[in-house]
Scaffold this active site. Structure first.
Site, PDB file in Angstrom:
ATOM      1  N   LYS A 175       0.853  -1.194   0.000  1.00 48.96           N
ATOM      2  CA  LYS A 175       0.000   0.000   0.000  1.00 48.96           C
ATOM      3  C   LYS A 175       0.889   1.245   0.000  1.00 48.96           C
ATOM      4  O   LYS A 175       1.514   1.578   0.998  1.00 48.96           O
ATOM      5  CB  LYS A 175      -0.927   0.059   1.222  1.00 48.96           C
ATOM      6  CG  LYS A 175      -2.045   1.112   1.024  1.00 48.96           C
ATOM      7  CD  LYS A 175      -2.659   1.604   2.306  1.00 48.96           C
ATOM      8  CE  LYS A 175      -1.946   2.796   2.879  1.00 48.96           C
ATOM      9  NZ  LYS A 175      -2.048   4.033   2.054  1.00 48.96           N
ATOM     10  N   GLU A 230       3.812   8.484  15.254  1.00 49.94           N
ATOM     11  CA  GLU A 230       2.420   8.437  15.703  1.00 49.94           C
ATOM     12  C   GLU A 230       1.667   7.297  15.037  1.00 49.94           C
ATOM     13  O   GLU A 230       0.968   6.519  15.702  1.00 49.94           O
ATOM     14  CB  GLU A 230       1.732   9.769  15.396  1.00 49.94           C
ATOM     15  CG  GLU A 230       0.277   9.829  15.824  1.00 49.94           C
ATOM     16  CD  GLU A 230      -0.390  11.141  15.455  1.00 49.94           C
ATOM     17  OE1 GLU A 230      -1.589  11.284  15.745  1.00 49.94           O
ATOM     18  OE2 GLU A 230       0.274  12.015  14.873  1.00 49.94           O
ATOM     19  N   GLU A 249      10.048   1.617  10.681  1.00 49.09           N
ATOM     20  CA  GLU A 249      11.094   2.625  10.488  1.00 49.09           C
ATOM     21  C   GLU A 249      10.379   3.964  10.562  1.00 49.09           C
ATOM     22  O   GLU A 249       9.640   4.338   9.652  1.00 49.09           O
ATOM     23  CB  GLU A 249      11.802   2.431   9.157  1.00 49.09           C
ATOM     24  CG  GLU A 249      13.100   3.214   9.067  1.00 49.09           C
ATOM     25  CD  GLU A 249      12.993   4.458   8.222  1.00 49.09           C
ATOM     26  OE1 GLU A 249      12.995   5.568   8.807  1.00 49.09           O
ATOM     27  OE2 GLU A 249      12.915   4.341   6.992  1.00 49.09           O
ATOM     28  N   CYS A 283      13.870  10.812   6.714  1.00 47.53           N
ATOM     29  CA  CYS A 283      13.799  10.488   8.145  1.00 47.53           C
ATOM     30  C   CYS A 283      15.124  10.723   8.855  1.00 47.53           C
ATOM     31  O   CYS A 283      15.152  11.098  10.025  1.00 47.53           O
ATOM     32  CB  CYS A 283      13.357   9.039   8.333  1.00 47.53           C
ATOM     33  SG  CYS A 283      11.690   8.688   7.741  1.00 47.53           S
ATOM     34  N   GLU A 383      10.250  16.448  15.037  1.00 52.48           N
ATOM     35  CA  GLU A 383      10.580  16.198  13.635  1.00 52.48           C
ATOM     36  C   GLU A 383       9.778  17.152  12.758  1.00 52.48           C
ATOM     37  O   GLU A 383       8.548  17.180  12.804  1.00 52.48           O
ATOM     38  CB  GLU A 383      10.267  14.752  13.253  1.00 52.48           C
ATOM     39  CG  GLU A 383      10.669  14.440  11.825  1.00 52.48           C
ATOM     40  CD  GLU A 383      10.429  12.989  11.431  1.00 52.48           C
ATOM     41  OE1 GLU A 383      11.281  12.416  10.725  1.00 52.48           O
ATOM     42  OE2 GLU A 383       9.389  12.434  11.831  1.00 52.48           O
TER      43      GLU A 383
END
Length: 482
Positions: A175, A230, A249, A283, A383
């Protein structure tokens, strides 16, 4: 009707007829559409994957045959590299040089690397102490894997999940993020052309509801997710129903430490590109800079000057260095972070605004540099996932390590120094899954990738990915006179 669902070897539209638009982040224009998978579509994809898991066309092929299929995928990616690079840039926004020189070639190398593993997934004998007994281990597929792809590097991330899953003999349901489905659709076409049997690879497109239906589904044995912390926590909760295996990750807030002896010009260039690469939507992006107080003014001035010189524009422009952010929602989020930093007392040294003029319709944000930042400010702790660079100073190296580790995240970190002792000592003490010394943050198929703390569970890439996509079975044989 958009036929972007691929279930049991057939392209199909959503069972409800639902679809959504796909936008070009450089100008906000519609460039395509994708099907909105329903719960029924998810059920059918899971059933197809489960059926293919035990079908002789997949179960009984030899490891060498699996390897040849994956190698063929890599060849087809390279044969279609220009098309794929342009499509990735159009859909995601990254500069064409990034998609053409890193993203697409990197995906091909992931398939080649894991093609090599197909014939090397081994068990072992164990020196057990029970008289007359023989014990050995086998590595077997986990089963049906849901692979959930982020929007920042959709093509390469899909490759680094699909390749090890198939190398180990699993079946998958992929997905992609709803913002960037186009190259994943094309990758599934390539996998089919390479000879993957029907039902082994399935594709569902859609938003959070489709992802939730996958992660909660009792027919899924494993979830591999790359995205926000989250959502990762939501997946952990959803997986508890049948205790799915989970690889995560997640987010990062990578510290970059610039020692007093560092080559400042190299550190400026490396840290600037380590932050603005893919417009900061990485990231592991270097996103908080700890600079020795004796060099902090020089570093900040040179960073601001270098950042202001970067060419911002649509990714398809050959001279673009900084492309757009991926969506209007994300642009607003980055802008909000910058506003909060100013309100908290950080000093804006450059950037800080959306692009204007001919770029105003796209999701562009200027590379933004702050000084006067303290550890408690949100700009140094949360972040942002954009081209925002908070600079902090330090005097004491022991205090510095504690400050660098004072974070919920632990994905990556960087060290800039000419002293190998400093590099090794810092690398040992910083809590992060990957440490880069005097270089940009870059993944490689042969090197494990993952994080400490809220940056995730498990590792992708490298030999460790084989462990993530296999179950270890012990076999005892008794009654032997050994």
């Amino acid at each position: 009707m958009s036929k972007t669902l691929f279930i049991d070897g057939e392209w199909t539209a959503s069972s409800t007829g639902g679809s959504f638009d796909v936008l070009n982040p450089a100008d906000g224009e519609i460039i395509g559409s994708a099907a909105e998978a329903s719960t029924k579509d998810i059920d059918e994809a899971v059933a197809a994957a489960r059926g293919a898991l035990s079908a002789k066309e997949w179960r009984d092929i030899t490891p060498a045959q699996r390897a040849r299929i994956l190698w063929r995928v890599a060849d087809l990616i390279e044969a279609n590299a220009d098309e794929l690079a342009r499509l990735e840039t159009l859909d995601q926004g990254q500069p064409l040089g990034v998609s053409r020189n890193l993203n697409i070639p990197g995906a091909a190398e992931h398939f080649r690397y894991f093609a090599g593993w197909c014939t090397k997934i081994e068990g072992a004998t164990s020196p057990v102490s029970i008289p007359g007994a023989f014990h050995y281990t086998r590595r077997e597929p986990v089963g049906v894997c849901a692979l959930i792809i982020p929007w920042n590097f959709p093509f390469m991330t899909a490759a680094w999940k699909i390749a090890p899953a198939l190398a180990c003999g699993n079946t998958v349901i992929v997905k992609p993020a709803e913002q960037t489905p186009l190259t994943t659709v094309r990758l599934v076409e390539i996998l089919t052309e390479a000879g993957i049997p029907a039902g082994v690879v399935n594709l569902v497109t859609g938003g959070p509801e489709a992802g939730r239906a996958l992660t909660e589904h009792a027919g899924i044995d494993k979830v591999s997710f790359t995205g926000s912390t989250e959502v990762g926590k939501e997946i952990v909760r959803a997986s508890s129903g049948n205790l799915k295996r989970v690889t995560l990750e997640l987010g990062g807030k990578s510290p970059s430490i610039i020692a007093r002896d560092a080559d400042i010009d190299a550190a400026v260039q490396g840290n600037l590109m380590g932050n603005v690469f893919n417009s900061g939507q990485v990231c592991a992006a270097y996103s908080r800079f700890y600079v020795d107080s004796a060099r902090v003014d020089e570093f900040a001035e040179k960073m601001a000057t270098a950042a202001a010189s970067l060419k911002m524009g649509p990714g398809l422009n050959p001279d673009t260095v900084l492309g757009p952010l991926n969506s209007a929602e994300h642009l607003a989020r980055v802008e909000s972070h910058v506003k909060r930093a100013v309100e908290a007392g950080a000093e804006l040294r450059g950037g800080g605004s959306r692009a204007q003029g001919e770029l105003a319709n796209g999701y562009f944000f200027e590379p933004t540099i702050f000084t006067g930042v303290t550890d408690s400010m949100a700009v140094a702790r949360e972040e942002i996932f954009g081209p925002v660079m908070p600079i902090l100073s330090y005097d004491d190296a022991d205090e510095l390590v504690a400050r660098a580790n004072d974070s919920d995240f632990g994905l990556a970190a960087a060290i800039w120094t000419k002293d190998l002792n400093t590099a090794h000592e810092m690398a040992a003490r910083i809590q992060a899954g990957t440490i880069y010394v005097n270089m940009l943050p870059a993944p490689d198929p042969a090197a494990p990738w993952g994080g400490y703390k809220s940056s995730g569970w498990g590792r992708e890439m490298g030999p460790q990915a084989i462990e993530e996509y296999t179950e270890l079975k012990g076999v005892w044989i008794g009654g032997l006179n050994l």
